[in-house]
Design an enzyme around this catalytic site. Structure first.
Site, short mmCIF file in Angstrom:
data_model
loop_
_atom_site.label_atom_id
_atom_site.label_comp_id
_atom_site.label_asym_id
_atom_site.label_seq_id
_atom_site.Cartn_x
_atom_site.Cartn_y
_atom_site.Cartn_z
N PHE A 170 0.87 -1.27 0.05
CA PHE A 170 -0.03 0.00 0.04
C PHE A 170 1.02 1.27 0.04
O PHE A 170 0.18 2.19 0.54
CB PHE A 170 -1.03 -0.12 1.03
N ILE A 173 3.04 -7.12 -6.31
CA ILE A 173 2.77 -7.01 -4.90
C ILE A 173 1.22 -7.55 -4.31
O ILE A 173 0.77 -7.39 -3.37
CB ILE A 173 2.76 -5.52 -4.28
N GLY A 174 0.91 -8.42 -5.14
CA GLY A 174 -0.43 -9.16 -4.93
C GLY A 174 -1.50 -8.84 -6.04
O GLY A 174 -2.46 -9.23 -6.00
N ASN A 176 -6.85 -7.09 -17.36
CA ASN A 176 -7.40 -8.46 -16.70
C ASN A 176 -8.67 -8.24 -16.03
O ASN A 176 -8.82 -7.39 -14.98
CB ASN A 176 -6.19 -9.05 -15.80
N THR A 195 -8.47 -9.32 -12.14
CA THR A 195 -7.56 -8.65 -11.33
C THR A 195 -7.65 -7.13 -11.04
O THR A 195 -7.70 -6.55 -10.07
CB THR A 195 -5.87 -8.90 -11.59
N GLN A 248 -8.92 -5.01 -7.70
CA GLN A 248 -8.22 -4.18 -7.40
C GLN A 248 -9.18 -2.75 -6.85
O GLN A 248 -8.96 -2.45 -5.86
CB GLN A 248 -7.38 -3.27 -8.42
N GLY A 282 -4.46 0.56 -9.34
CA GLY A 282 -4.29 0.19 -8.20
C GLY A 282 -4.91 1.28 -7.17
O GLY A 282 -5.14 0.90 -6.16
N GLU A 283 -4.81 2.62 -7.54
CA GLU A 283 -5.25 3.44 -6.60
C GLU A 283 -6.55 4.06 -6.64
O GLU A 283 -7.04 4.44 -5.71
CB GLU A 283 -4.08 4.58 -6.56
MO1 MOS Z 1 1.21 3.25 -4.01
S1 MOS Z 1 0.88 4.33 -2.28
O1 MOS Z 1 1.82 4.18 -5.07
O2 MOS Z 1 1.97 2.04 -3.37
#
Ligand code: MOS
Length: 744
Positions: free
Chosen positions: A242, A468-469, A628, A631, A635, A701-702
């Site tokens: 994270f 990272i998973g 994908n 995944t 996320q 991811g974010e």
């Molecule tokens: Mo993220 S805070 O860029 O791992």
């Protein structure tokens, strides 16, 4: 992008994680699972004051304890070199101060000594017998105290256009509100851990829980003053991060240093409690929002002034206004960032740094502004979203926020909402509907990658990025499969090793957009080599030219119908493999590259027993092409759950008398559990952003955490009439009366 393609495209398919079986079977080794022969174990001694000085450190008794090898501290520690805390140079550390550099204490939980013993238990037992005496000074315990103690220091990322103050003063409808967000701590399942050893040549190997093996290698190269080629950072599996594992922290440096000193491998695991102190956190913020509209509900002035806490050892700026610059159209706008120093460890990036706390303030304030202007919050956004990036005077490469907002509103059932506060009741519960926009930047960095097509019909791809998973292993295999037609189950992907071609950090939602073009380029270069082997000398297509050959299903096909598999071609030519490497560059700056979306949230408030829950979330996300389906959806779902934690539960609390964290453990730091999960419905818009990269993917991811806490707060306001401007929205903030239904 294979030349002929008759099957279901592999890009976009919901391919299950290829690393899943190894993880389920326990074959995936995380940092602390590495146990080199003759390894010793470290355990930290951590300061029990937040500010002051170590006056006396007694190690005699601890040294006599079973299995103890050595005890390091300021008076007994190898001399190291500094590295500038600079991301640009690719060697970022998050604390510029070296471990045990002096006797000062800047925060509770700082390493003041490190015991090394023959077992974890012996090291920990001895650590508890190291006696430390302090001269305690009065600590700066929180943001408010920081402002009194040291005021503010200017931060970066500021922006100003027009004259926001004059436009505000002249406007008909205005709001001036201040939001506050607490410290949040990253709690990845895998704890921070390092295992270091130096080989006979004096080269360093370190297994580390790292989101950036290349950056860490470069940082360690500076710190130990040895060439980067002599350091290998291994992080094949990471139990998430994270953001807390992006940069190099003191424990990793200390582990490598004492391993060299002792001439044997050393392992150090950071205890969970010190993951709240020594490995970063999302800082506390205070954000003043001033907004104004004209009589038509158009935003005419927007000011976002953010202050965040930083440490006394480094300046970390939480860029809360990063999204504010460009999400809404507004001619007169100011964004400013400042910091204030407190006695806490140095903050760091945490999932959507800047945007997560920033959009809590912005998207709550937009809701307040819409209500003040008498406009439905969805309509207000649709009326005010920017059509181009006014902060950079650039077009967005691709922006579907209007469609995202409309689709999510439709799926959620926003039109059923009765806007009157507290008016939607179901049994004992009052139902609240709220929504917010979400937004995140898209970045593509330079990247190298290697792909080999092998004589046994398999393929091999490598890049020094990490998984990272999130699914990076899997999407790399999908890209190789896409270019070569080799099925995913015959593709081996190697990541998480700094000796592979340089790849990006697993952060900033960069990895997909950055890595895939390099992988695809390397695969195409490998195919070119293969075509050369096929068409030269006694190759299988010796009569043909490479241009006549197309690629499908792991084979070359000639226009005349002849087909030969890669394996047959390599075997015939007596080559073990055809190899390709590629280097891809950062994105250009022709456009503003961003991702967009909207969250719609339903909360349920039972005033009789003071129970609040998030019951339903619909999120529509526009991140360009989805590589994908499985995944990507995962996320967003994970980010929504983390957003529920941010909205309702998470806060690292510090004793205001002495700056000591008081809930730095899993018992007292509250995160969402299964019972807290809402029903989550994710809509992925899937519009390829081909100006950004060949796959059109921007990374995912974010963005899902941005705006979610605001959408919860807006729904809570709709249910209860209470505008909670301080996260988390805990029950005590809602309990003082029972809201009454009122007319719209
Ligand atoms: Mo993220 S805070 O860029 O791992």
């Amino acid at each position: 992008m294979s030349d002929t393609d008759t099957k279901e495209p592999i890009i976009g398919a919901g391919v299950p994680r290829i690393d899943g079986p190894d993880k389920l079977a326990g074959r995936a080794n995380y940092a602390a699972d590495n146990l080199p022969a003759n390894m010793a174990y470290g355990y930290g001694v951590f300061s029990t004051i937040a500010k002051g000085k170590v006056t006396r450190l007694k190690v005699d008794e601890a040294k006599q304890m079973p299995g103890v090898i050595d005890i390091f501290h300021h008076g007994h520690f190898p001399s190291l070199y500094r590295t500038p805390s600079s991301f640009v140079q690719g060697n970022k550390v998050e604390e510029t101060r070296l471990p045990f550099e002096d006797e000062r204490v800047y925060y509770e939980g700082q390493f003041v000594a490190l015991v090394v013993a023959d077992s974890f238990e012996n090291a920990r037992a001895a650590a508890r017998h190291v006696e430390v005496e302090y001269a305690t000074e009065s600590a700066v315990a929180n943001l408010a105290q920081g402002l009194e103690d040291n005021g503010t220091q200017a931060g970066g990322g500021n922006h100003s256009r027009g004259d926001a103050a004059s436009a505000f003063d002249a406007a008909g409808t205005t709001i001036d509100v201040t939001y506050h967000t607490p410290v949040e701590t990253h709690n990845p399942m895998e704890m921070h851990a390092s295992v270091a050893y130096w080989d006979a040549q004096g080269d360093l190997n370190i297994y580390d829980a790292s989101q950036g093996v290349v950056v860490e290698r470069n940082a360690l190269s500076k710190i130990f003053a040895i060439a980067p080629e002599r350091i290998t950072v291994h992080a094949p599996y990471i139990g998430s991060g994270f953001g807390s594992k992006l940069w190099t922290w003191p424990h990793a440096i200390a582990t490598a240093a004492v391993s060299r000193e002792l001439g044997r491998p050393v392992q150090l695991v950071v205890p969970r409690q010190q993951m709240f102190t020594t490995t970063g956190h999302r800082p506390e913020t205070r954000q003043r929002m001033r907004l104004a509209t004209d009589d038509n509900g158009k935003l005419v002035s927007l000011r976002h002034e953010a202050i965040n806490t930083t440490s006394f050892t480094d300046q970390y700026v939480e860029t809360c206004g990063s999204v504010t610059k460009s999400l809404y159209s507004c001619p007169d706008l100011t964004v400013s960032h400042a910091t204030t120093k407190v006695n806490r460890g140095t903050p760091t990036s945490m999932r959507a740094p800047g945007a997560a706390p920033g959009l809590f303030a912005l998207e709550s304030a937009i809701d307040e502004m819409a209500l003040a202007a008498g406009v439905d919050p969805v309509q207000f956004r649709l009326d005010n979203y920017a059509e181009r990036d006014e902060s950079q005077d650039l077009d967005f490469s691709s922006n579907h926020i209007v469609e995202a907002t409309q689709q999510a509103a439709e799926r959620f059932g926003w039109h059923d909402r009765n806007p009157a506060i507290g008016s939607m009741r179901e049994g004992r519960e009052i139902v609240g509907y709220g929504m917010a926009a979400c937004n995140w930047e898209a970045l593509k960095r330079p990247c190298d990658a290697r792909v080999s097509l092998r004589a046994d019909g398999t393929a091999f791809a490598s890049c020094a990025t990490q998984d990272i998973g999130t699914g990076t292993y899997t999407i790399v295999a999908q890209a190789v499969s896409d270019v070569t037609g080799i099925p995913v189950d015959r593709i081996t992907v190697k990541l998480g090793d700094s000796s592979y071609p340089d790849g990006p950090i697993s952060g900033g939602s960069w990895a997909t957009a950055t890595t895939l073009p390099a992988i695809a380029g390397a695969a195409r270069n490998a195919l070119d080599e293969l075509k050369r082997y096929a068409t030269e000398g006694n190759g299988m297509f010796a009569e043909a030219s490479a241009d006549d050959l197309s690629v499908a299903d792991g084979a070359l096909h000639h226009a005349d119908g002849k087909r030969a598999s890669f394996a047959e071609i390599l075997d015939a030519a007596r080559y073990g493999s055809a190899d390709g490497e590629a280097h891809t560059e950062a994105a250009d700056s022709k456009y503003s590259y961003r991702s967009f979306g909207a969250h719609f949230v339903e909360v349920r408030w039972d005033p009789g027993i003071s129970h609040l829950r998030v019951s339903r979330v619909v999120s529509a996300i526009d991140v360009g092409k989805v590589i994908n389906e499985t995944t990507a959806r995962n996320q967003v779902e994970g980010a929504v759950v983390m957003g529920v934690g941010m909205g309702l539960f998470e806060a690292t609390e510090y004793d205001e008398r002495n700056g000591r964290p008081v809930n730095n453990d899993y018992a007292e730091y509250v995160v969402p559990v299964h019972a807290d999960q809402p029903e989550i419905d994710v809509i992925l818009l899937d519009y390829p952003d081909l100006a950004f990269n060949e796959y059109g993917a921007r990374g995912i991811g974010e963005i899902g955490i941005t705006g979610l806490a605001a959408a919860i707060g807006n729904a809570v306001h709709h249910a209860t009439g209470k505008r909670i401007r301080e996260l988390p929205i805990t029950l005590d903030k809602l309990m003082d009366d029972v809201p009454q239904a009122q007319s719209a």
